[in-house]
Design a protein around this motif. Structure first.
Motif, PDB file in Angstrom:
ATOM      1  N   VAL A 103       0.852  -1.199   0.000  1.00  0.00           N
ATOM      2  CA  VAL A 103       0.000   0.000   0.000  1.00  0.00           C
ATOM      3  C   VAL A 103       0.890   1.251   0.000  1.00  0.00           C
ATOM      4  CG1 VAL A 103      -1.687   1.347   1.328  1.00  0.00           C
ATOM      5  CG2 VAL A 103      -1.972  -1.134   1.116  1.00  0.00           C
ATOM      6  N   ARG A 104       1.884   1.277   0.888  1.00  0.00           N
ATOM      7  CA  ARG A 104       2.767   2.460   0.978  1.00  0.00           C
ATOM      8  C   ARG A 104       3.478   2.727  -0.348  1.00  0.00           C
ATOM      9  NH1 ARG A 104       4.665   0.838   6.732  1.00  0.00           N
ATOM     10  NH2 ARG A 104       6.372  -0.214   5.656  1.00  0.00           N
ATOM     11  N   GLU A 105       3.902   1.630  -0.997  1.00  0.00           N
ATOM     12  CA  GLU A 105       4.643   1.745  -2.258  1.00  0.00           C
ATOM     13  C   GLU A 105       3.766   2.293  -3.385  1.00  0.00           C
ATOM     14  OE1 GLU A 105       6.447  -1.926  -4.308  1.00  0.00           O
ATOM     15  OE2 GLU A 105       6.957  -2.103  -2.173  1.00  0.00           O
ATOM     16  N   ASN A 106       2.520   1.798  -3.453  1.00  0.00           N
ATOM     17  CA  ASN A 106       1.661   2.086  -4.601  1.00  0.00           C
ATOM     18  C   ASN A 106       0.714   3.262  -4.400  1.00  0.00           C
ATOM     19  OD1 ASN A 106       1.950  -0.218  -6.794  1.00  0.00           O
ATOM     20  ND2 ASN A 106       2.217  -1.157  -4.774  1.00  0.00           N
ATOM     21  N   PHE A 107       0.454   3.617  -3.134  1.00  0.00           N
ATOM     22  CA  PHE A 107      -0.511   4.695  -2.854  1.00  0.00           C
ATOM     23  C   PHE A 107       0.099   5.671  -1.847  1.00  0.00           C
ATOM     24  CE2 PHE A 107      -2.922   1.106  -4.371  1.00  0.00           C
ATOM     25  CZ  PHE A 107      -3.779   1.684  -5.289  1.00  0.00           C
ATOM     26  N   PRO A 108       1.062   6.487  -2.309  1.00  0.00           N
ATOM     27  CA  PRO A 108       1.752   7.383  -1.377  1.00  0.00           C
ATOM     28  C   PRO A 108       0.826   8.393  -0.697  1.00  0.00           C
ATOM     29  CG  PRO A 108       2.395   7.815  -3.672  1.00  0.00           C
ATOM     30  CD  PRO A 108       1.608   6.551  -3.675  1.00  0.00           C
ATOM     31  N   ALA A 109      -0.332   8.677  -1.295  1.00  0.00           N
ATOM     32  CA  ALA A 109      -1.261   9.647  -0.674  1.00  0.00           C
ATOM     33  C   ALA A 109      -1.977   9.047   0.537  1.00  0.00           C
ATOM     34  CB  ALA A 109      -2.300  10.118  -1.689  1.00  0.00           C
ATOM     35  N   VAL A 110      -2.067   7.705   0.596  1.00  0.00           N
ATOM     36  CA  VAL A 110      -2.820   7.078   1.689  1.00  0.00           C
ATOM     37  C   VAL A 110      -2.054   7.222   3.006  1.00  0.00           C
ATOM     38  CG1 VAL A 110      -3.626   4.869   2.628  1.00  0.00           C
ATOM     39  CG2 VAL A 110      -4.145   5.475   0.266  1.00  0.00           C
ATOM     40  N   LYS A 111      -2.716   7.808   3.989  1.00  0.00           N
ATOM     41  CA  LYS A 111      -2.098   8.034   5.298  1.00  0.00           C
ATOM     42  C   LYS A 111      -2.685   7.118   6.376  1.00  0.00           C
ATOM     43  CE  LYS A 111       0.499  11.455   3.885  1.00  0.00           C
ATOM     44  NZ  LYS A 111       0.909  10.807   2.632  1.00  0.00           N
ATOM     45  N   THR A 112      -3.940   6.688   6.170  1.00  0.00           N
ATOM     46  CA  THR A 112      -4.650   5.936   7.216  1.00  0.00           C
ATOM     47  C   THR A 112      -5.368   4.741   6.612  1.00  0.00           C
ATOM     48  OG1 THR A 112      -5.097   8.080   8.259  1.00  0.00           O
ATOM     49  CG2 THR A 112      -6.256   6.192   9.169  1.00  0.00           C
ATOM     50  N   ILE A 113      -5.259   3.601   7.298  1.00  0.00           N
ATOM     51  CA  ILE A 113      -6.034   2.413   6.909  1.00  0.00           C
ATOM     52  C   ILE A 113      -7.064   2.157   7.998  1.00  0.00           C
ATOM     53  CG2 ILE A 113      -5.935  -0.057   6.385  1.00  0.00           C
ATOM     54  CD1 ILE A 113      -3.124   0.364   5.320  1.00  0.00           C
ATOM     55  N   TRP A 114      -8.289   1.882   7.568  1.00  0.00           N
ATOM     56  CA  TRP A 114      -9.418   1.688   8.482  1.00  0.00           C
ATOM     57  C   TRP A 114      -9.848   0.230   8.459  1.00  0.00           C
ATOM     58  CZ3 TRP A 114     -11.249   5.824  11.308  1.00  0.00           C
ATOM     59  CH2 TRP A 114     -10.737   7.081  10.940  1.00  0.00           C
ATOM     60  N   THR A 115     -10.263  -0.265   9.617  1.00  0.00           N
ATOM     61  CA  THR A 115     -10.774  -1.630   9.661  1.00  0.00           C
ATOM     62  C   THR A 115     -11.896  -1.724  10.676  1.00  0.00           C
ATOM     63  OG1 THR A 115     -10.095  -3.961   9.799  1.00  0.00           O
ATOM     64  CG2 THR A 115      -9.210  -2.503  11.479  1.00  0.00           C
ATOM     65  N   ASP A 116     -12.732  -2.729  10.530  1.00  0.00           N
ATOM     66  CA  ASP A 116     -13.686  -3.033  11.605  1.00  0.00           C
ATOM     67  C   ASP A 116     -13.673  -4.532  11.844  1.00  0.00           C
ATOM     68  OD1 ASP A 116     -15.967  -4.256   9.936  1.00  0.00           O
ATOM     69  OD2 ASP A 116     -15.783  -2.273   9.032  1.00  0.00           O
ATOM     70  N   ASN A 117     -13.752  -4.901  13.107  1.00  0.00           N
ATOM     71  CA  ASN A 117     -13.795  -6.319  13.502  1.00  0.00           C
ATOM     72  C   ASN A 117     -14.912  -6.509  14.501  1.00  0.00           C
ATOM     73  OD1 ASN A 117     -10.541  -5.589  13.550  1.00  0.00           O
ATOM     74  ND2 ASN A 117     -11.035  -7.401  12.381  1.00  0.00           N
ATOM     75  N   ALA A 118     -15.589  -7.654  14.405  1.00  0.00           N
ATOM     76  CA  ALA A 118     -16.572  -7.994  15.436  1.00  0.00           C
ATOM     77  C   ALA A 118     -15.890  -7.924  16.803  1.00  0.00           C
ATOM     78  CB  ALA A 118     -17.122  -9.391  15.189  1.00  0.00           C
ATOM     79  N   ASP A 119     -16.619  -7.437  17.800  1.00  0.00           N
ATOM     80  CA  ASP A 119     -16.012  -7.243  19.135  1.00  0.00           C
ATOM     81  C   ASP A 119     -15.524  -8.557  19.736  1.00  0.00           C
ATOM     82  OD1 ASP A 119     -18.593  -8.207  19.432  1.00  0.00           O
ATOM     83  OD2 ASP A 119     -19.093  -6.956  21.145  1.00  0.00           O
ATOM     84  N   VAL A 120     -16.023  -9.690  19.216  1.00  0.00           N
ATOM     85  CA  VAL A 120     -15.614 -10.997  19.768  1.00  0.00           C
ATOM     86  C   VAL A 120     -14.479 -11.651  18.972  1.00  0.00           C
ATOM     87  CG1 VAL A 120     -17.807 -11.502  20.884  1.00  0.00           C
ATOM     88  CG2 VAL A 120     -17.525 -12.048  18.468  1.00  0.00           C
ATOM     89  N   ASN A 121     -13.982 -10.952  17.935  1.00  0.00           N
ATOM     90  CA  ASN A 121     -12.937 -11.547  17.081  1.00  0.00           C
ATOM     91  C   ASN A 121     -11.556 -11.281  17.685  1.00  0.00           C
ATOM     92  OD1 ASN A 121     -11.365 -12.587  15.049  1.00  0.00           O
ATOM     93  ND2 ASN A 121     -12.330 -11.432  13.400  1.00  0.00           N
ATOM     94  N   ALA A 122     -11.270 -11.948  18.820  1.00  0.00           N
ATOM     95  CA  ALA A 122     -10.038 -11.659  19.577  1.00  0.00           C
ATOM     96  C   ALA A 122      -8.749 -11.864  18.775  1.00  0.00           C
ATOM     97  CB  ALA A 122     -10.021 -12.496  20.856  1.00  0.00           C
ATOM     98  N   PRO A 123      -8.607 -12.956  17.981  1.00  0.00           N
ATOM     99  CA  PRO A 123      -7.331 -13.154  17.280  1.00  0.00           C
ATOM    100  C   PRO A 123      -6.983 -12.002  16.334  1.00  0.00           C
ATOM    101  CG  PRO A 123      -8.656 -15.157  17.213  1.00  0.00           C
ATOM    102  CD  PRO A 123      -9.527 -14.088  17.779  1.00  0.00           C
ATOM    103  N   MET A 124      -7.980 -11.555  15.549  1.00  0.00           N
ATOM    104  CA  MET A 124      -7.690 -10.492  14.575  1.00  0.00           C
ATOM    105  C   MET A 124      -7.473  -9.161  15.283  1.00  0.00           C
ATOM    106  SD  MET A 124      -6.861 -10.063  11.597  1.00  0.00           S
ATOM    107  CE  MET A 124      -7.132 -11.765  11.139  1.00  0.00           C
ATOM    108  N   ILE A 125      -8.240  -8.921  16.359  1.00  0.00           N
ATOM    109  CA  ILE A 125      -8.037  -7.690  17.125  1.00  0.00           C
ATOM    110  C   ILE A 125      -6.615  -7.670  17.693  1.00  0.00           C
ATOM    111  CG2 ILE A 125      -8.710  -6.509  19.265  1.00  0.00           C
ATOM    112  CD1 ILE A 125     -11.635  -7.296  18.549  1.00  0.00           C
ATOM    113  N   GLY A 126      -6.155  -8.838  18.175  1.00  0.00           N
ATOM    114  CA  GLY A 126      -4.795  -8.940  18.723  1.00  0.00           C
ATOM    115  C   GLY A 126      -3.740  -8.538  17.699  1.00  0.00           C
ATOM    116  N   ILE A 127      -3.882  -9.048  16.465  1.00  0.00           N
ATOM    117  CA  ILE A 127      -2.929  -8.696  15.399  1.00  0.00           C
ATOM    118  C   ILE A 127      -2.991  -7.193  15.118  1.00  0.00           C
ATOM    119  CG2 ILE A 127      -2.427  -8.945  12.921  1.00  0.00           C
ATOM    120  CD1 ILE A 127      -3.354 -11.847  13.106  1.00  0.00           C
ATOM    121  N   ASN A 128      -4.212  -6.655  15.034  1.00  0.00           N
ATOM    122  CA  ASN A 128      -4.364  -5.245  14.689  1.00  0.00           C
ATOM    123  C   ASN A 128      -3.745  -4.328  15.739  1.00  0.00           C
ATOM    124  OD1 ASN A 128      -5.593  -5.724  12.254  1.00  0.00           O
ATOM    125  ND2 ASN A 128      -7.664  -5.579  13.049  1.00  0.00           N
ATOM    126  N   VAL A 129      -3.904  -4.697  17.011  1.00  0.00           N
ATOM    127  CA  VAL A 129      -3.336  -3.867  18.085  1.00  0.00           C
ATOM    128  C   VAL A 129      -1.804  -3.835  17.968  1.00  0.00           C
ATOM    129  CG1 VAL A 129      -3.017  -3.707  20.589  1.00  0.00           C
ATOM    130  CG2 VAL A 129      -5.299  -4.102  19.649  1.00  0.00           C
TER     131      VAL A 129
END
Length: 344
Positions: free
Chosen positions: A299-325
């Motif tokens: 993303v950084r290489e191909n879209f230099p204008a992008v500053k922020t990536i947004w995501t949403d996870n179900a509140d019970v999706n602990a494994p993915m939330i752990g990676i994101n944190v």
């Protein structure tokens, strides 16, 4: 109330399309200015190029020739034919005047006429120490007999949230955990033709794997034809996937996948993390972390204008939330899906 009329938007009516977008823009500015702004080009092109697996209708509330509210309504047309959803937005200057209720009634009538028995509406809510959100959406849903069914947490991450040494260290640990059982493949844009079938198979597992709270949705069967139709729509809308997958060398099948969606707009500074999925038999090898870091670099290489990536996870999706944190994602707020069931 008497001069309020509810109509179905014709995507060819430029004035009404602009009026509908102005409602979304004004509501964003009033309700969640910290969240990504709606993108007019994507909005307009999305109306002209409908989803292949969903029938979308926009109902407009007009008063004295001005659009004052919008209900964006979707009905799956392949699987989950019991289901329908709506996102209802009222212009901040026209709230508490019956506009939302009129749109809600039209949504229910439209969905019931198509035999839908489970309907949902969504709203933003406050989450932990994130930005405080109004309770009005929640109260509106409950007033119309909808009950909370699924909560997802909205998070944002600066593309350079991690210092380079920390990022490299995380990457090397993930590479070591993955070993040499996998071939890692990345691309920007549509899925390469020789990978469409295996990617369609992994996409078909998404609804079976992601937590859905109280929502009863069956997994979608995504085939190559549908996958390519979705890619055609993304191209027509200027939505560009940045994707990284792990292929099991033993079988040649994709077993892990992550994607970020950016816009073909050099001014737009937001991009959106799609589903990251790892086949259950291949968990525990840090594939999620590995793919997300490699994809972030793309993303950084191909879209230099992008500053922020947004995501949403179900509140019970602990494994993915752990990676994101670990990757530096921070809470903004949450969204809630409210559900109401009807007799068949």
């Amino acid at each position: 109330m008497s001069n309020l009329k509810i109509t179905e938007l014709d995507p060819a009516d430029g004035d009404l399309v602009s009026g509908a977008f102005e409602v979304l823009r004004a509501a964003h500015a009033a309700d969640a200015p910290e969240a990504p702004a709606p993108h007019k080009g994507k909005f307009q092109l999305g109306l002209i190029h409908p989803q292949p697996d969903e029938d979308q209708t926009l109902f407009l509330a007009e008063r004295d020739g001005t659009v004052v509210g919008v209900a964006d309504v979707g009905m799956p047309n392949r699987e989950n034919l019991h289901f329908g959803w709506a996102s209802i937005t009222v212009h901040p200057d026209h709230r508490r005047q019956g506009v939302g209720t009129a749109l809600m009634e039209r949504f229910i009538e439209h969905a019931r006429a198509q035999g839908r028995t489970t309907l949902t509406v969504d709203t933003r809510i406050t989450w932990e120490d994130g930005v405080e959100r109004s309770e009005a959406g929640k109260r509106f849903a409950e007033k119309h007999g909808f009950k909370a069914a699924l909560t997802w947490i909205n998070r944002r991450c600066a593309v350079d949230a991690l210092d380079p040494d920390t990022e490299q260290e995380l990457l090397e640990k993930a590479q070591a955990a993955a070993g040499d059982a996998y071939e890692i493949i990345s691309w920007v844009g549509r899925t390469p033709e020789h990978l469409v079938d295996t990617m369609a198979r992994i996409d078909s597992t998404i609804l079976a794997e992601v937590p859905l709270g109280e929502l009863e949705l069956e997994p979608e069967t995504i085939d190559a034809e549908l996958k390519n139709a979705k890619a055609d729509r993304n191209e027509a809308m200027g939505v560009i996937p940045v994707q990284t997958i792990a292929v099991d060398k033993a079988t040649g099948e994709a077993v892990a996948n992550t994607a970020v969606f950016a816009y073909d707009d050099p001014e737009y500074t937001d991009a959106f993390q799609g589903i990251t999925i790892v086949n259950p038999e291949h968990r525990g090898h840090r594939l999620g972390t590995l793919l997300k870091i490699l994809n972030l670099r793309l993303v950084r290489e191909n879209f230099p204008a992008v500053k922020t990536i947004w995501t949403d996870n179900a509140d019970v999706n602990a494994p993915m939330i752990g990676i994101n944190v670990v990757l530096g994602y921070e809470i903004l707020d949450a969204g809630a899906e409210f559900q109401r069931k009807f007799d068949a």
